[in-house]
Design a protein around this motif. Structure first.
Motif, PDB file in Angstrom:
ATOM      1  N   ASP A  35      61.868  29.048   7.377  1.00  0.00           N
ATOM      2  CA  ASP A  35      61.026  30.244   7.474  1.00  0.00           C
ATOM      3  C   ASP A  35      60.408  30.432   6.095  1.00  0.00           C
ATOM      4  O   ASP A  35      61.115  30.701   5.122  1.00  0.00           O
ATOM      5  CB  ASP A  35      61.866  31.451   7.866  1.00  0.00           C
ATOM      6  N   CYS A  36      59.082  30.281   6.002  1.00  0.00           N
ATOM      7  CA  CYS A  36      58.447  30.191   4.686  1.00  0.00           C
ATOM      8  C   CYS A  36      57.137  30.967   4.676  1.00  0.00           C
ATOM      9  O   CYS A  36      56.335  30.859   5.614  1.00  0.00           O
ATOM     10  CB  CYS A  36      58.190  28.720   4.343  1.00  0.00           C
ATOM     11  N   GLN A  37      56.913  31.746   3.608  1.00  0.00           N
ATOM     12  CA  GLN A  37      55.638  32.418   3.395  1.00  0.00           C
ATOM     13  C   GLN A  37      55.127  32.029   2.010  1.00  0.00           C
ATOM     14  O   GLN A  37      55.850  32.183   1.016  1.00  0.00           O
ATOM     15  CB  GLN A  37      55.788  33.935   3.488  1.00  0.00           C
ATOM     16  N   GLU A  38      53.890  31.541   1.985  1.00  0.00           N
ATOM     17  CA  GLU A  38      53.281  31.138   0.719  1.00  0.00           C
ATOM     18  C   GLU A  38      51.828  31.612   0.662  1.00  0.00           C
ATOM     19  O   GLU A  38      51.262  32.062   1.670  1.00  0.00           O
ATOM     20  CB  GLU A  38      53.395  29.623   0.534  1.00  0.00           C
ATOM     21  N   LEU A  39      51.242  31.475  -0.526  1.00  0.00           N
ATOM     22  CA  LEU A  39      49.923  32.051  -0.805  1.00  0.00           C
ATOM     23  C   LEU A  39      48.968  30.996  -1.356  1.00  0.00           C
ATOM     24  O   LEU A  39      49.387  30.061  -2.050  1.00  0.00           O
ATOM     25  CB  LEU A  39      50.044  33.182  -1.823  1.00  0.00           C
ATOM     26  N   ALA A  40      47.697  31.165  -1.049  1.00  0.00           N
ATOM     27  CA  ALA A  40      46.652  30.288  -1.595  1.00  0.00           C
ATOM     28  C   ALA A  40      45.434  31.133  -1.941  1.00  0.00           C
ATOM     29  O   ALA A  40      45.193  32.187  -1.334  1.00  0.00           O
ATOM     30  CB  ALA A  40      46.272  29.197  -0.598  1.00  0.00           C
ATOM     31  N   TYR A  41      44.664  30.640  -2.890  1.00  0.00           N
ATOM     32  CA  TYR A  41      43.430  31.316  -3.288  1.00  0.00           C
ATOM     33  C   TYR A  41      42.260  30.367  -3.056  1.00  0.00           C
ATOM     34  O   TYR A  41      42.321  29.176  -3.404  1.00  0.00           O
ATOM     35  CB  TYR A  41      43.477  31.727  -4.758  1.00  0.00           C
ATOM     36  N   VAL A  42      41.170  30.907  -2.469  1.00  0.00           N
ATOM     37  CA  VAL A  42      39.971  30.118  -2.199  1.00  0.00           C
ATOM     38  C   VAL A  42      39.009  30.299  -3.371  1.00  0.00           C
ATOM     39  O   VAL A  42      38.481  31.395  -3.601  1.00  0.00           O
ATOM     40  CB  VAL A  42      39.296  30.541  -0.877  1.00  0.00           C
ATOM     41  N   LEU A  43      38.806  29.240  -4.123  1.00  0.00           N
ATOM     42  CA  LEU A  43      37.989  29.318  -5.331  1.00  0.00           C
ATOM     43  C   LEU A  43      36.529  29.661  -5.024  1.00  0.00           C
ATOM     44  O   LEU A  43      35.955  29.169  -4.036  1.00  0.00           O
ATOM     45  CB  LEU A  43      38.037  27.977  -6.069  1.00  0.00           C
ATOM     46  N   LYS A  44      35.953  30.472  -5.881  1.00  0.00           N
ATOM     47  CA  LYS A  44      34.517  30.692  -5.845  1.00  0.00           C
ATOM     48  C   LYS A  44      33.830  29.495  -6.517  1.00  0.00           C
ATOM     49  O   LYS A  44      34.473  28.732  -7.246  1.00  0.00           O
ATOM     50  CB  LYS A  44      34.165  31.990  -6.575  1.00  0.00           C
ATOM     51  N   PRO A  45      32.516  29.307  -6.299  1.00  0.00           N
ATOM     52  CA  PRO A  45      31.836  28.112  -6.837  1.00  0.00           C
ATOM     53  C   PRO A  45      32.003  27.933  -8.340  1.00  0.00           C
ATOM     54  O   PRO A  45      32.117  26.814  -8.837  1.00  0.00           O
ATOM     55  CB  PRO A  45      30.374  28.351  -6.462  1.00  0.00           C
ATOM     56  N   GLU A  46      32.047  29.033  -9.079  1.00  0.00           N
ATOM     57  CA  GLU A  46      32.115  28.926 -10.544  1.00  0.00           C
ATOM     58  C   GLU A  46      33.547  28.869 -11.057  1.00  0.00           C
ATOM     59  O   GLU A  46      33.769  28.735 -12.259  1.00  0.00           O
ATOM     60  CB  GLU A  46      31.405  30.130 -11.172  1.00  0.00           C
TER      61      GLU A  46
END
Length: 448
Positions: A290-301
Motif C-alpha cells: 500500500d503506497c502513496q507517492e508524489l510527482a511534479y509535472v515540470l513547466k517548459p522552463e
C-alpha cells in the motif's frame, strides 16, 4: 481520440522491473514452503504466547474465515464444503498437531483426521478429537475488537457448541490474540519477499509517473489509474484496491481528505505545474503493499520542482519521522498516535496520521495508529488496546497540510510506505520517497 490515447499508453515500451516475478507454479511452491514454515516454527510459539493449547478454525466454501484463507495451500483457492482445522499444542512434549476434520489433507502439514465411512458425522468426529486431547482452552475465531479474528459464522458456532460436551463449554474462549498474531507476524523469509514486493510497487509507480505514460495537456488521471491497473494484470499480479491518482494545482482550493479516495472528478487532464499523488498497492505471494507517492509535472522552463514543493515533501518526511520514532514495541496505537501528533505539532507542522497494519491483507490485523477521521484515537473495538508487536509490517500512512504562498492556498502532502518493526526497532521495508518524481525526467546530457 480518447481511445487512441489509451491504446498508445498501453503500447509504450515497458520500464524493466528490478525484481523477477515468478511463474504460477513457482509461486505455489514458495507459498507452500512459507506456509509449512509458519505452521511448524511460528505457530507453536504464537499458541504458547496466547495461552491456548487448542485452536479450532471452521469455515465453509465461499464463506471463508479470513484466518483460514491464509492457511490454505496454494492449490486451494477456497475451503471445500465445511473445512475444520484443529491445532493442538502440547508444551510439555514440545509438539503441535495439525489436523483437518475433512475428507482430505489440507496441504502437506495438515493431515486428514476424518474417515467418513467410520464416522459419518463430521461434528462427532471433531468432538472425539477434542475429547481425546482434553485441552485446557479451546480458541475459536470470534472477536468484538478485531474484524479479521471474527470469522466464525453463527451457524458453525451454534453447531460447535451444541455438539461440544458440556464439560468443555467453560473452556471455549476467543482466539483473537492468536488470530491477530498469526495474521500480523512475518517470518524472515517473508520479509525478504516483502522487500521485493515493495520494490515492484515502486517501479510501477515510477513508470506511471513518467513521460512514458503521461503527456501533459493530453493524459488524464483516470487513464493513469487504468494504466496502473492494466500493468498489474499484464505482469500476472493482482491489486487489492483500484488505484487512484489526483491533482493539486495553484488554481484550486484544498478540499477534504476524502477527495483523494472518493468524489474526485474523472478524466481530469494533467497539466504542467501539477502536483500528482497516487494511492496504489499490489498482491503477490500472499502479501500486500500500500503506497502513496508524489510527482511534479515540470513547466517548459523548469528542470526541477519548485523549492516550496520540495520543502513541503520534507515536512511530510518529518511527520513520518515523528511517527516512526514513537513506534516502540509494547505501546498501543492510541499512545503512539498521541505522542507523534503532539511532537509534530510542537514542531510547527499540521499532521494527520492514519497508519494501519499491512501484510496478509492490505488493511490487516494488528495495532491501529489513528484513522483519517479519528485523530483523537480509535475506540476500544477498533483495537485501541492492542500493543505493537515485533516482526510486523505497517503502512506508514499520513499527511501534513502545508501553506503555499506562491499558490495562495494550502496543499496536502500525503505519503504511505511499508515499514517493518523488529526486535531492533523500525525500518522502512524498501526505503521511502524523499524526492519528488519529475515528469518528464530531466536529461542530464542536455544543456540549456
Amino acid at each position: 481520440m480518447r481511445k487512441t490515447i489509451k491504446l498508445a499508453l498501453l503500447l509504450l515500451p515497458l520500464i524493466a522491473l528490478s525484481q523477477q516475478i515468478l511463474p504460477e507454479e513457482e509461486r505455489a511452491r514458495v507459498v507452500d514452503e512459507i506456509l509449512e514454515e509458519r505452521f511448524n516454527t511460528l505457530l507453536p510459539k504464537l499458541m504458547d504466547d496466547a495461552g491456548l493449547d487448542m485452536w479450532v478454525v471452521i469455515s465453509r466454501e465461499y464463506n471463508e474465515d479470513p484466518v483460514l484463507r491464509t492457511m490454505l495451500p496454494a492449490t486451494w483457492l477456497n475451503a471445500r464444503r465445511r473445512t475444520i482445522l484443529l491445532f493442538y499444542r502440547n508444551q510439555e512434549k514440545n509438539t503441535i498437531e495439525k489436523l483437518a476434520v475433512a475428507r482430505y489433507n489440507v496441504g502437506k502439514s495438515i493431515k486428514s483426521a476424518w474417515d467418513k465411512e467410520k464416522e459419518p458425522d463430521q461434528w462427532k468426529r471433531l468432538m472425539q478429537l477434542i475429547t481425546e486431547r482434553n485441552p485446557n482452552k479451546i480458541g475459536l475465531n470470534f472477536s468484538k475488537d478485531h474484524n479479521i479474528a471474527d470469522g466464525l459464522d453463527k451457524t458453525d458456532y451454534d453447531e460447535f457448541m451444541a455438539n461440544l460436551p458440556k464439560k468443555y463449554h467453560s473452556k471455549v474462549v476467543s482466539a483473537e490474540q492468536l488470530a491477530v498474531r498469526w495474521i500480523e507476524t512475518r517470518t524472515p523469509r517473508e520479509m525478504t519477499i516483502f522487500n521485493q514486493l515493495v520494490d515492484i510497487t515502486h517501479d510501477i509507480i515510477a513508470e506511471a509517473f513518467s513521460e512514458k505514460v503521461i503527456t501533459p495537456g493530453v493524459t488524464t488521471t483516470t487513464e493513469v489509474e487504468w494504466w496502473m491497473r492494466q500493468k498489474v494484470t499484464d505482469l500476472g499480479l493482482e491489486t487489492w484496491f483500484h488505484p487512484t491518482v489526483d491533482v493539486q494545482r495553484t488554481s484550486e482550493e484544498l478540499v477534504s481528505h476524502l477527495y483523494s479516495f472518493s468524489g474526485r472528478p474523472d478524466d481530469e487532464v494533467i497539466q504542467r505545474g501539477d502536483l500528482l499523488h497516487c494511492d496504489f498497492g499490489i498482491t503477490y505471494l500472499r502479501l500486500n503493499t500500500d503506497c502513496q507517492e508524489l510527482a511534479y509535472v515540470l513547466k517548459p522552463e523548469e528542470t526541477e520542482a519548485p523549492s516550496f514543493l520540495v520543502n513541503a515533501l520534507y515536512d511530510g518526511n518529518r511527520v513520518q519521522d515523528f511517527l516512526t520514532q514513537n513506534m516502540i514495541l509494547g505501546r498501543v496505537g492510541n499512545e503512539i498516535l498521541a505522542k507523534a501528533l503532539q511532537e509534530a505539532k510542537d514542531a510547527g507542522l499540521q499532521p494527520a496520521i492514519y497508519t494501519h497494519p499491512l501484510g496478509s491483507y492490505g488493511h490487516s490485523a494488528g495495532t491501529t495508529i489513528g484513522m483519517w477521521d479519528a485523530q483523537g484515537g480509535v475506540m476500544k473495538d477498533d483495537g485501541e488496546n492492542y500493543p505493537l508487536n515485533p516482526n510486523t509490517v505497517y503502512a506508514i500512512e499520513l499527511n501534513t497540510t502545508v501553506n503555499i504562498p506562491e499558490w495562495k492556498r494550502d496543499i496536502r502532502i500525503m505519503l504511505e510506505e511499508a515499514g517493518f518493526v523488529g526486535e531492533d526497532g523500525f525500518r522502512y521495508v524498501n526505503g521511502r520517497q524523499t524526492e519528488l518524481m519529475l515528469i518528464p525526467r530531466p536529461k542530464a546530457h542536455l544543456g540549456n
